[in-house]
Design an enzyme around this catalytic site. Structure first.
Site, mmCIF file in Angstrom:
data_model
loop_
_atom_site.group_PDB
_atom_site.id
_atom_site.type_symbol
_atom_site.label_atom_id
_atom_site.label_comp_id
_atom_site.label_asym_id
_atom_site.label_seq_id
_atom_site.Cartn_x
_atom_site.Cartn_y
_atom_site.Cartn_z
ATOM 1 N N HIS A 242 35.769 40.646 30.589
ATOM 2 C CA HIS A 242 35.458 38.802 30.598
ATOM 3 C C HIS A 242 34.565 39.412 32.412
ATOM 4 O O HIS A 242 34.101 39.880 33.338
ATOM 5 C CB HIS A 242 37.097 38.113 31.162
ATOM 6 N N GLU B 223 34.646 37.269 35.079
ATOM 7 C CA GLU B 223 34.779 37.013 36.368
ATOM 8 C C GLU B 223 35.705 39.337 36.351
ATOM 9 O O GLU B 223 35.644 39.404 37.340
ATOM 10 C CB GLU B 223 35.793 36.268 36.483
#
Length: 153
Positions: A57, A59
């Protein structure tokens, strides 16, 4: 950038650029930008397909990169993400002691910062980043909806 809101919007626009890049690479269009002292430190987007890794992902990739540089805690950093973080990513924010999270679209299926659960507000943990929700929500949400609508054609 004369006030806090316009500054937040500036950084979220950069996260949206990353999300658009993800879409152009056939990745789920989520982008993130890490900022400290009004400077972009890192920017990335989802890479789950490219890396054949469901944990890639946007982040989490950024947090992994900054921590690999031997910076242990992110108290003085702000992370801008176009989609509400999942439990994995929100947990990474707790353990790395992120100072501030700013996100755009809510995620009613997997969001762990208020939609299905709010891990960042859970008093069981010893760190609670400041959270700004819904910044440029319409743009962030529209990008995701358009991406998935094209997938369903």
């Amino acid at each position: 950038m004369t006030n806090c809101i316009s500054e937040h919007e500036h950084w979220m626009e950069l996260a949206l650029l990353q999300a658009r890049k993800a879409a152009s690479e056939d990745e789920i269009p989520v982008g993130a930008v890490l900022v400290k002292d009004r400077q972009v430190i890192l920017a990335d987007h989802n890479r789950t397909r490219q890396l054949s890794n469901p944990l890639a992902h946007a982040e989490k990739l950024i947090i992994d990169k900054i921590l690999a540089s031997k910076i242990k805690y992110l108290i003085d950093y702000t992370l801008y993400v176009t989609l509400e973080p999942c439990l994995m990513c929100a947990g990474s924010m707790i353990w790395s002691r992120l100072g501030t999270l700013v996100f755009g679209a809510s995620d009613p299926k997997a969001g762990a910062v208020g939609s299905i659960y709010n891990v960042l507000a859970d008093k069981s943990f010893n760190h609670h980043p400041t959270v700004v929700k819904g910044l440029l929500q319409d743009q962030c949400s529209a990008l995701l909806k358009e991406f998935f609508a094209l997938k369903r054609l």
